[in-house]
Design a protein around this motif. Structure first.
Motif, short mmCIF file in Angstrom:
data_model
loop_
_atom_site.label_atom_id
_atom_site.label_comp_id
_atom_site.label_asym_id
_atom_site.label_seq_id
_atom_site.Cartn_x
_atom_site.Cartn_y
_atom_site.Cartn_z
N UNK A 1 16.75 40.66 24.03
CA UNK A 1 17.11 40.42 22.64
C UNK A 1 16.30 41.24 21.66
N UNK A 2 15.27 41.92 22.15
CA UNK A 2 14.51 42.81 21.27
C UNK A 2 15.32 44.09 21.14
N UNK A 3 16.35 44.04 20.32
CA UNK A 3 17.29 45.15 20.26
C UNK A 3 18.04 45.13 18.93
N UNK A 4 18.36 46.33 18.47
CA UNK A 4 19.29 46.45 17.34
C UNK A 4 20.39 47.45 17.75
N UNK A 5 20.72 47.38 19.04
CA UNK A 5 21.58 48.40 19.64
C UNK A 5 22.94 48.51 18.97
N UNK A 6 23.42 47.45 18.35
CA UNK A 6 24.78 47.49 17.81
C UNK A 6 24.80 47.82 16.32
N UNK A 7 23.63 48.11 15.78
CA UNK A 7 23.55 48.59 14.40
C UNK A 7 23.31 50.10 14.44
N UNK A 8 23.89 50.80 13.48
CA UNK A 8 23.72 52.26 13.43
C UNK A 8 22.39 52.59 12.76
N UNK A 9 21.32 52.51 13.52
CA UNK A 9 19.99 52.84 12.99
C UNK A 9 19.47 54.03 13.80
N UNK A 10 19.18 55.15 13.15
CA UNK A 10 18.86 56.36 13.90
C UNK A 10 17.49 56.37 14.59
N UNK A 11 16.52 55.70 14.01
CA UNK A 11 15.17 55.73 14.59
C UNK A 11 14.71 54.30 14.89
N UNK A 12 14.52 54.04 16.16
CA UNK A 12 14.23 52.66 16.58
C UNK A 12 13.10 52.66 17.59
N UNK A 13 12.13 51.78 17.35
CA UNK A 13 11.07 51.64 18.35
C UNK A 13 10.78 50.16 18.59
N UNK A 14 10.62 49.80 19.87
CA UNK A 14 10.16 48.45 20.23
C UNK A 14 8.85 48.57 20.98
N UNK A 15 7.93 47.68 20.61
CA UNK A 15 6.63 47.63 21.29
C UNK A 15 6.43 46.20 21.78
N UNK A 16 5.64 46.07 22.83
CA UNK A 16 5.40 44.74 23.40
C UNK A 16 3.93 44.63 23.78
N UNK A 17 3.37 43.47 23.48
CA UNK A 17 2.03 43.20 24.01
C UNK A 17 2.04 41.83 24.67
N UNK A 18 1.68 41.83 25.94
CA UNK A 18 1.61 40.56 26.67
C UNK A 18 0.24 39.96 26.55
N UNK A 19 0.21 38.65 26.34
CA UNK A 19 -1.05 37.95 26.26
C UNK A 19 -1.01 36.85 27.31
N UNK A 20 -2.02 36.76 28.14
CA UNK A 20 -2.02 35.71 29.17
C UNK A 20 -2.94 34.57 28.75
N UNK A 21 -2.33 33.42 28.47
CA UNK A 21 -3.13 32.24 28.12
C UNK A 21 -3.25 31.30 29.31
N UNK A 22 -2.65 31.70 30.44
CA UNK A 22 -2.63 30.80 31.60
C UNK A 22 -1.55 29.74 31.49
N UNK A 23 -0.72 29.85 30.50
CA UNK A 23 0.30 28.81 30.30
C UNK A 23 1.55 29.16 31.10
N UNK A 24 2.25 28.10 31.55
CA UNK A 24 3.52 28.29 32.26
C UNK A 24 4.61 28.62 31.23
N UNK A 25 5.34 29.68 31.48
CA UNK A 25 6.48 29.99 30.63
C UNK A 25 7.70 30.15 31.52
N UNK A 26 8.87 29.98 30.93
CA UNK A 26 10.08 30.07 31.75
C UNK A 26 11.28 30.39 30.88
N UNK A 27 12.31 30.94 31.54
CA UNK A 27 13.60 31.15 30.89
C UNK A 27 14.04 29.84 30.24
#
Lengths: 153, 716
Positions: free
Chosen positions: B478-504
């Motif tokens: 979902x980190x996307x704007x693929x369906x919008x006409x935007x010429x310059x697009x960048x996504x960045x991600x930083x993972x942080x581990x808190x030891x917590x359980x995460x799930x879909x």
């Protein structure tokens, strides 16, 4: 502790620990599993049954409070899955996962016995303690309205 | 109700009692749908296996095995429906059973060359099985034709089918599928090369409004969930799990617990201590009385709010870069920046986790009863726990009282196996609701940093989005704007581990990301005095398919960007494989801070729709769950402990809070089917935030929009 009561029209007597609730007695001793465990604190309504005709949360109902009373569960609501609410819930294709639906139907049934043509507000107010995570609320309202209308005609 | 009391009882059979009478439900009848069995087994009926998916009975019943978990999304009906369509089966004669849990036979790979699996998640079921079910059904139909041709001594070309029958028009003859079952040879089905699929315009089942197969059993209490399984002599298991994830337990009053009435066994696990008891009551009591010292854990320093506040973009890495974001920013007229956050969210499926496991006396085999989104994963987990081979484990899939991603994790099967191994009787493991909340696996919290560069007309030239939080890949979708006409697009991600359980969690990363992305786009529209609907539409010029979805939503809602009589509309778009556009009409109580969604409209393009009414129901449900997570739901972690514990402090949407109407439009499409279970959800947060901005001129930056936060924004 022995408790005798009327269950879905039949007299039963059941032996339980002192701290047993109606919910686990129904489910694990009497094997009537249509009544569901959802929260254990009367906060979701999945375990709703009728006690002397009133909708109650069986998870918070001690067996002592059941002695000599009439209990109706979803299994005893009709002979052939044909209570007007059961028919309407099928017609409106209400259930998704279905886990809360016994409680929804049992809760709704007590509304229709006291109010044959409830308004939307009356339905919502009566049903507001029964949670549905799948989000079938809109269809539940339709089904109850329909069942009430069927009862009128 | 089925009445086959005979045939003795084996381990593959379990005891079910309904209405005070006891029945043995045997063999295949363990599985979902069996409780609506009409008793066909009572008379001697020949059942012939056509292939792994279908059995034909001489009484014309068609048994179809479904590989997908039924957790409310309706694929128990839709997958067999596709097969029945191509086979030309009489739908009223179809009986649906869960397939055996054998991934090599019944699973699918999620990408070419991917391992076959039976995971029901990510709105993938129809997408994954549509072609396979069509081809399988068509092959079976071809085989039925061939068998009839041989019997009648005519050429196959002279034959056709109508539901349940092969027809020879020239001689005005017909033969039912049941008759063919009696003599037919199905050893090798015709090769697909010589088999034609139906023209979709001839579909009789796919795309038609038909009732779901499972619904009657869900109105009379007969639908069997994992929680409902009973086996003779069955014991009950409960577990006290570490309140801080990763902390190891030390039970300090083992003797006391062991001596309690009804306690049969105590099992120390890595993450908790389990008790096996003779009754639920004894189990609950023993669980309550256990005194456990918990060890150290990484998560004990996690405080969700403080940690979120401290997230920065430092050290984030690029996951996507089109054009030149930094370069483009040098030549823009305006730069906008914003930060959005969304909190942890809990699944809150109505049926708390549970499983039943029976381990053989020699501990060399076991049988599992479970409602699982990944029953093959549960099988592996049980095998691993017991230290035996997977082929010694039989898994019976039951109805799931909700999944939403939580039931893809196999931990509860493994726990139950560990408890069952300690005794010589079957064990039903029950998670209390408090266990389900405090030992939940949550949709990750995310902090989104945005920077956009716009030209003098307000058009987006440069888009920069950095997402920070735990959960890794869970947060990328979902980190996307693929369906919008935007010429310059960048996504960045930083993972942080808190030891917590995460799930879909239903729609996974799309819930958080679409809220943030769409709300930021909405802000840009408003900052440039543009109608947020038209602003989006103008950026979708190169994509007609998504434009149509937007246009449909605007049309059905009579889109109006101007608030009237204390109400305002808001809009958002989402691409969770399927395309959707949501319009919310809200009002606001400025004294309490409560946002009320009065009406909601949702247009969805999910490609071919197999069950239209069910698809509408899925979108209605997703909208309600979306409103719930947008307005109410938040898990807090303090010193590593989950603060909430049950529905009193983790409230979910109630009937009074559901919109008065949810209107759904499914776009007619012959594109391949996408998912429908999640499609309606991700746009909800953005649509509500958009409506709030229209109504108040202020913006909501932290989801959920609980009354306290709304008041703070109003007073800011």
């Amino acid at each position: 502790m022995k408790t005798s009561f009327e269950l879905n029209g039949k007299n039963v007597s059941v032996d339980t620990p002192e701290d047993a609730t109606l919910l686990w007695t129904l489910r694990e001793r009497l094997k009537l599993t249509g009544t569901k465990f959802g929260c254990g604190i009367a906060a979701c309504g999945a375990c709703t049954v009728h006690l002397d005709g009133t909708a109650v949360r069986s998870c918070s109902m001690p067996m002592a409070a059941v002695a000599g009373k009439q209990v109706t569960t979803i299994e005893g609501l009709s002979e052939n899955n044909d209570h007007p609410l059961q028919v309407a819930f099928q017609d409106e294709q209400v259930p998704q996962c279905g886990y809360c639906q016994s409680g929804q139907i049992m809760q709704a049934a007590t509304l229709l016995t006291s109010n044959s043509s409830p308004s939307r507000e009356e339905i919502v107010s009566h049903m507001n303690g029964n949670l549905c995570r799948c989000g079938t609320y809109n269809r539940i309202i339709k089904a109850i309205t329909k069942a009430a209308e069927e009862g009128q005609s | 109700m089925m009445k086959n009391k005979q045939r003795g009882m084996s381990r593959r059979q379990f005891l079910a009692t309904t209405g005070g009478a006891t029945f043995f439900i045997g063999g295949y009848c363990l599985l979902p749908g069996c409780t609506t069995d009409s008793g066909a087994e009572a008379k001697e009926v020949l059942k012939k296996e056509v292939n792994v998916w279908v059995k034909l009975a001489s009484d014309n019943q068609v048994i179809i095995y479904t590989p997908a978990a039924e957790m409310g999304q309706g694929s128990m009906t839709s997958v067999p429906l596709i097969l029945a369509e191509e086979m030309d089966a009489d739908w009223s004669k179809v009986k649906i059973l869960s397939s055996p849990v054998e991934a090599e036979t019944y699973g699918v790979g999620w990408y070419p060359g991917g391992n076959k699996n039976m995971t029901t998640a990510g709105s993938r079921t129809i997408r994954s099985y549509y072609q396979l079910m069509r081809e399988t059904g068509a092959q079976i139909r071809a085989s039925l034709l061939q068998n009839a041709a041989e019997k009648w001594q005519v050429s196959v070309e002279e034959l056709t089918t109508k539901p349940g029958f092969v027809i020879h028009e020239a001689s005005d003859s017909s033969m039912s599928f049941g008759e063919i079952a009696e003599f037919g040879n199905f050893e090798s089905l015709p090769d697909m090369a010589g088999v034609k699929l139906k023209d979709p315009k001839d579909f009789k089942l796919v795309g038609k409004v038909l009732p779901r197969y499972d619904i009657p059993s869900k109105t009379n209490g007969s639908a069997t969930y994992g929680m409902d399984v009973h086996l003779p002599g069955m014991l009950y298991g409960f577990i006290s799990r570490s309140p801080v994830h990763g902390a190891k337990p030390e039970l300090t009053n083992e003797e006391e617990i062991k001596n309690m009435d009804g306690v049969v066994s105590i099992v120390t696990l890595d993450h908790g201590v389990g008790v096996v008891c003779q009754s639920v009551e004894a189990g609950l009591k023993a669980k309550r009385q256990m005194k456990i010292n918990w060890g150290e854990s990484l998560m004990q320093s996690h405080n969700s709010e403080e940690d979120m506040n401290a997230y920065t973009t430092d050290g984030a890495s690029e996951t996507k870069h089109e054009g030149d974001v930094a370069g483009a920013l040098k030549n823009v007229a305006k730069v906008h920046e914003a930060i959005f956050t969304n909190k942890y969210v809990y699944h809150a499926q109505m049926e708390p986790l549970n499983a039943v496991v029976s381990v053989a006396a020699d501990k060399q085999s076991a049988e599992v009863w479970i409602g699982s989104q990944a029953p093959d994963g549960a099988k592996s987990a049980v095998a691993q726990t017991l230290g035996i081979d997977e082929n010694k484990i039989t898994v019976n899939q039951l109805f799931l009282g909700g999944g939403f991603g939580r039931r893809t994790l196999p931990g509860y099967a493994a726990e139950c196996a560990a408890l069952a191994k300690s005794v010589d009787k079957p064990v039903k493991l029950i998670w209390k609701r408090e266990d389900d909340v405090s030992y939940g696996a949550f949709r990750p919290q995310v902090k989104h940093f945005f920077k956009a560069g716009l030209d003098k007309d307000g058009k987006i030239i440069s888009w920069d989005h950095t997402a920070v939080g735990p959960g890794g890949g869970l947060s990328n979708g979902g980190a996307s704007v693929a369906h919008y006409d935007i010429p310059n697009v960048r996504f960045m991600r930083k993972d942080v581990d808190h030891g917590i359980r995460t799930k879909h969690w239903r729609a996974v990363g799309h819930g958080p990301h679409k809220y943030a992305v769409e709300t930021f786009i909405d802000q840009l529209a408003r900052a440039n005095n543009k109608d947020p609907y038209l602003y989006r539409l103008e950026m979708m010029q190169s994509n007609e398919r998504v434009r149509k979805v937007l246009e449909r939503a605007a049309e059905m809602s009579n889109w109006d960007p101007t608030p009237k009589d204390g109400r305002a509309m808001g809009i958002a778009f989402a691409d969770r494989d399927s395309f959707s556009c949501g319009v919310a009409e809200i009002s606001l109580n400025r004294d309490t801070g409560v946002i009320r969604v009065h009406k909601y409209w949702c247009a969805v393009d999910a490609g071919v729709i197999v069950q239209p009414d069910n698809a509408v129901a899925q979108v209605e449900g997703a909208v309600n769950m979306g409103i719930s997570s947008t307005l109410k739901e938040q898990i807090d972690v303090k010193d590593g402990k989950v603060v909430q514990s049950n529905f009193h402090d983790y409230p979910i949407l109630r009937m009074s809070e559901a919109p008065e109407s949810i209107e759904v439009a499914l776009i007619d499409s012959d594109e391949s089917p996408e998912g429908i279970g999640e499609a309606g959800l991700p746009a909800v947060g953005g649509a509500i935030a958009s409506a709030f901005a229209a109504l108040t001129g202020k913006h909501l930056y932290d989801m959920p929009f609980t009354p306290d936060k709304v008041l703070a924004v109003l007073n800011s």
